[in-house]
Enzyme design. Structure first.
Site, PDB file in Angstrom:
ATOM      1  N   SER A 216       0.818  -1.225   0.000  1.00 53.79           N
ATOM      2  CA  SER A 216       0.000   0.000   0.000  1.00 53.79           C
ATOM      3  C   SER A 216       0.843   1.261   0.000  1.00 53.79           C
ATOM      4  CB  SER A 216      -0.900   0.043   1.232  1.00 53.79           C
ATOM      5  OG  SER A 216      -1.711  -1.091   1.298  1.00 53.79           O
TER       6      SER A 216
ATOM      7  N   GLU B 258      -4.224 -16.642   0.466  1.00 46.53           N
ATOM      8  CA  GLU B 258      -4.993 -16.490   1.698  1.00 46.53           C
ATOM      9  C   GLU B 258      -6.489 -16.422   1.441  1.00 46.53           C
ATOM     10  OE1 GLU B 258      -4.472 -15.682   5.496  1.00 46.53           O
ATOM     11  OE2 GLU B 258      -3.775 -17.482   4.523  1.00 46.53           O
TER      12      GLU B 258
HETATM   13  C1  LIG Z   1      -4.614  -2.560  10.435  1.00 47.31           C
HETATM   14  C2  LIG Z   1      -4.156  -2.459   9.009  1.00 47.31           C
HETATM   15  C3  LIG Z   1      -3.000  -3.132   8.623  1.00 47.31           C
HETATM   16  C4  LIG Z   1      -2.533  -3.039   7.302  1.00 47.31           C
HETATM   17  N1  LIG Z   1      -1.369  -3.680   6.959  1.00 47.31           N
HETATM   18  C5  LIG Z   1      -0.872  -3.524   5.702  1.00 47.31           C
HETATM   19  C6  LIG Z   1       0.404  -4.088   5.351  1.00 47.31           C
HETATM   20  O1  LIG Z   1       1.085  -4.729   6.171  1.00 47.31           O
HETATM   21  N2  LIG Z   1       0.897  -3.873   4.106  1.00 47.31           N
HETATM   22  C7  LIG Z   1       0.194  -3.170   3.165  1.00 47.31           C
HETATM   23  O2  LIG Z   1       0.671  -3.054   2.035  1.00 47.31           O
HETATM   24  N3  LIG Z   1      -1.028  -2.620   3.470  1.00 47.31           N
HETATM   25  C8  LIG Z   1      -1.556  -2.773   4.715  1.00 47.31           C
HETATM   26  N4  LIG Z   1      -2.772  -2.189   5.043  1.00 47.31           N
HETATM   27  C9  LIG Z   1      -3.426  -1.327   4.055  1.00 47.31           C
HETATM   28  C10 LIG Z   1      -4.741  -1.855   3.507  1.00 47.31           C
HETATM   29  O3  LIG Z   1      -4.529  -2.894   2.574  1.00 47.31           O
HETATM   30  C11 LIG Z   1      -5.445  -0.644   2.879  1.00 47.31           C
HETATM   31  O4  LIG Z   1      -5.788   0.241   3.934  1.00 47.31           O
HETATM   32  C12 LIG Z   1      -6.677  -1.026   2.125  1.00 47.31           C
HETATM   33  O5  LIG Z   1      -6.347  -1.785   1.009  1.00 47.31           O
HETATM   34  C13 LIG Z   1      -7.496   0.228   1.684  1.00 47.31           C
HETATM   35  O6  LIG Z   1      -6.685   1.139   1.029  1.00 47.31           O
HETATM   36  P1  LIG Z   1      -6.654   2.679   1.492  1.00 47.31           P
HETATM   37  O7  LIG Z   1      -6.480   2.720   2.977  1.00 47.31           O
HETATM   38  O8  LIG Z   1      -5.640   3.373   0.643  1.00 47.31           O
HETATM   39  O9  LIG Z   1      -8.092   3.253   1.170  1.00 47.31           O
HETATM   40  P2  LIG Z   1      -8.627   3.730  -0.260  1.00 47.31           P
HETATM   41  O10 LIG Z   1      -8.360   2.673  -1.271  1.00 47.31           O
HETATM   42  O11 LIG Z   1      -8.126   5.104  -0.519  1.00 47.31           O
HETATM   43  O12 LIG Z   1     -10.167   3.784   0.005  1.00 47.31           O
HETATM   44  C14 LIG Z   1     -10.798   4.870   0.729  1.00 47.31           C
HETATM   45  C15 LIG Z   1     -12.285   4.584   0.810  1.00 47.31           C
HETATM   46  O13 LIG Z   1     -12.840   4.524  -0.523  1.00 47.31           O
HETATM   47  C16 LIG Z   1     -13.479   3.274  -0.755  1.00 47.31           C
HETATM   48  N5  LIG Z   1     -13.258   2.831  -2.135  1.00 47.31           N
HETATM   49  C17 LIG Z   1     -12.069   2.814  -2.799  1.00 47.31           C
HETATM   50  N6  LIG Z   1     -12.254   2.306  -4.049  1.00 47.31           N
HETATM   51  C18 LIG Z   1     -13.563   2.010  -4.158  1.00 47.31           C
HETATM   52  C19 LIG Z   1     -14.373   1.450  -5.208  1.00 47.31           C
HETATM   53  N7  LIG Z   1     -13.831   1.099  -6.368  1.00 47.31           N
HETATM   54  N8  LIG Z   1     -15.697   1.267  -4.957  1.00 47.31           N
HETATM   55  C20 LIG Z   1     -16.252   1.600  -3.747  1.00 47.31           C
HETATM   56  N9  LIG Z   1     -15.536   2.151  -2.727  1.00 47.31           N
HETATM   57  C21 LIG Z   1     -14.214   2.334  -2.918  1.00 47.31           C
HETATM   58  C22 LIG Z   1     -12.818   2.312   0.229  1.00 47.31           C
HETATM   59  O14 LIG Z   1     -13.652   1.217   0.527  1.00 47.31           O
HETATM   60  C23 LIG Z   1     -12.582   3.211   1.437  1.00 47.31           C
HETATM   61  O15 LIG Z   1     -13.750   3.313   2.225  1.00 47.31           O
HETATM   62  C24 LIG Z   1      -3.264  -2.265   6.347  1.00 47.31           C
HETATM   63  C25 LIG Z   1      -4.427  -1.604   6.740  1.00 47.31           C
HETATM   64  C26 LIG Z   1      -4.874  -1.684   8.051  1.00 47.31           C
HETATM   65  C27 LIG Z   1      -6.102  -0.925   8.433  1.00 47.31           C
END
Ligand SMILES: Cc1cc2nc3c(=O)[nH]c(=O)nc-3n(C[C@H](O)[C@H](O)[C@H](O)COP(=O)(O)OP(=O)(O)OC[C@H]3O[C@@H](n4cnc5c(N)ncnc54)[C@H](O)[C@@H]3O)c2cc1C
Length: 419
Positions: free
Chosen positions: A133, A248
């Site tokens: 990410s 997974e």
């Molecule tokens: C506790 C925790 C641990 C994590 N650990 C890791 C890790 O070790 N390594 C790593 O790489 N990542 C990690 N992550 C990241 C995680 O994979 C991302 O937070 C997740 O994929 C969402 O991406 P974002 O936070 O950038 O949100 P965004 O993608 O920016 O999304 C923001 C909002 O928009 C919505 N949204 C986005 N696109 C769409 C769509 N097409 N249709 C409808 N709604 C949409 C989402 O659902 C969300 O509500 C972790 C996250 C958490 C919370």
């Protein structure tokens, strides 16, 4: 669907249960794992516990024997996970290596890469993290901007990653970076193993709602990655990452283990707090029991598919959506069972669980985000299970995709995170 275990699986269960009775660091089957003074102490404890389990062959039972596993199937793995839950055993600190990096290297790594990295995964001698990410690439993972420039003997990586769980303890990372800025976005990516101790890797812990800093920002400043740390071919990153995540997908024994433990503890707390005397709470406690049991059955359905060698398919999204919402309800109920003590924190008097329920409530707010957000899961279910029209492409000025459109991205995302 066949829900019966084989005699061999039952023998394995008995053997593991006996081992746990003898080796568990606290009383078998009672209480939640202890709270530690800080995350570093917890990780140190976790490494010792995983090393003990691995020495006896109880970590990565599906891994090949050459790398410390037992070469068994998903059914046997599930039996082992169920026994960990029954024993209230601590979770495995090296889970990213066991469930994500390791299987990716097994599938796509060269022999030299496998021999170099895999033996240290199961005993937690080396820990891994996942540098996927970025601030502008979460759900839309193919939008990663971290740049990989070709140089003599390897690559130089520059960029910013975020939400990297356990980066501050990791020795190695799997990392997705853009090696070709001219190619369509899914095709310009390559998959690297990054040495987390290399010059130019900066880890900045991020403090969460719980007050802990489990995840981090990771800044890569001109980090040199030698050629032999590229996994697969240049430009193959999207395919390799997709295979990482698919390992997974479908079953989630880890969350099943955790939630079975939480449910049992909640029922115990409910007895001591007199919650069963209140009709409203009694009904919700029964509902929580039913929901965790349903989660187990959803897992079994996917498991029986995996056992027959079939891909779990979009049911993985249903499972994620189900358990994350179930989890939030269960933790909400836990706070209602605590009553006025719900507002207390660790160290306060008259606070059953000494703040662990309050901490879990805060932590599981993230369940609808990690491992692919619930909105993304709903998109997958809509498109791939219900056959609804595909999500329209967002009208953003990005280079045209190469055919791996949002549906593919969402499918990749469905298995994200290994939480
Ligand atoms: C506790 C925790 C641990 C994590 N650990 C890791 C890790 O070790 N390594 C790593 O790489 N990542 C990690 N992550 C990241 C995680 O994979 C991302 O937070 C997740 O994929 C969402 O991406 P974002 O936070 O950038 O949100 P965004 O993608 O920016 O999304 C923001 C909002 O928009 C919505 N949204 C986005 N696109 C769409 C769509 N097409 N249709 C409808 N709604 C949409 C989402 O659902 C969300 O509500 C972790 C996250 C958490 C919370």
């Amino acid at each position: 669907m066949d829900l019966t275990t084989t005699p061999d699986q039952e023998r394995l269960r008995g053997e593991f249960r006996a081992w746990l009775h003898e080796h568990l660091p606290w009383e078998y089957g009672v209480g939640l794992p202890p709270r530690f003074a800080d995350l570093a102490e917890e990780v140190a404890f976790g490494r010792r516990w995983q090393a003990d389990l691995a020495a006896a062959g109880w970590v990565g039972v599906t891994w090949p024997t050459a790398y410390g596993g037992r070469g068994l199937g998903p059914g046997e793995n599930f039996v082992v996970q169920e026994e960990l839950a029954r024993a209230r055993a601590p979770e495995l600190v090296g889970r990213i290596g066991i469930n994500l990096s390791g299987p990716t290297l097994l599938a796509h790594g060269s022999d030299a890469q496998k021999q170099r990295w895999l033996p240290a995964v199961l005993p937690a001698t080396e820990l891994w993290c996942q540098l996927f990410s970025e601030p502008d690439a979460g759900s839309d993972l193919a939008a990663v901007r971290t740049r990989a420039r070709r140089v003599d003997g390897g690559w130089v990586l520059d960029g910013q990653k975020v939400w990297t769980s356990y980066a501050q303890f990791a020795d190695w990372a799997v990392c997705l970076a853009r090696s070709d800025t001219a190619a369509p976005k899914h095709k310009g990516l390559s998959f690297f193993v990054v040495d987390m101790h290399a010059d130019g890797v900066e880890v900045r812990p991020l403090v969460q709602l719980t007050g802990e800093a489990e995840f981090n920002e990771v800044i890569l400043h001109d980090v040199f990655v030698p050629d032999d740390q590229l996994v697969g071919n240049e430009g193959d990153g999207w395919r390799v990452a997709g295979s990482t995540l698919s390992h997974e997908r479908g079953v989630n024994p880890r969350q099943l283990v955790i939630h079975m433990q939480h449910l049992e503890e909640l029922l115990r707390t409910a007895v001591t707090e007199g919650a069963f005397d209140e009709q409203r709470l009694r009904r919700r406690l029964a509902q929580a029991y039913v929901e965790v049991r349903l989660f187990q059955l959803h897992n079994w359905r996917s498991l029986s598919k995996l056992e027959r060698g079939l891909a779990p398919g979009p049911e993985g999204s249903i499972l994620k959506l189900y358990w994350s919402e179930m989890s939030k309800r269960l933790h909400e109920l836990a706070l209602d069972v605590l009553g006025p003590a719900a507002a207390l924190w660790r160290g306060a008097g008259d606070n059953p669980g000494d703040g662990s329920w309050q901490r879990a409530w805060l932590y599981y707010q993230a369940a609808s985000i990690f491992a692919g957000t619930n909105e993304i899961q709903r998109n997958v279910i809509g498109e791939r299970v219900l056959g609804l029209p595909r999500e329209p492409e967002a009208p953003v000025a990005r280079p045209a995709a190469d055919g791996a459109g949002d549906g593919d991205r969402a499918r990749q995302e469905a298995g994200r995170g290994n939480r």
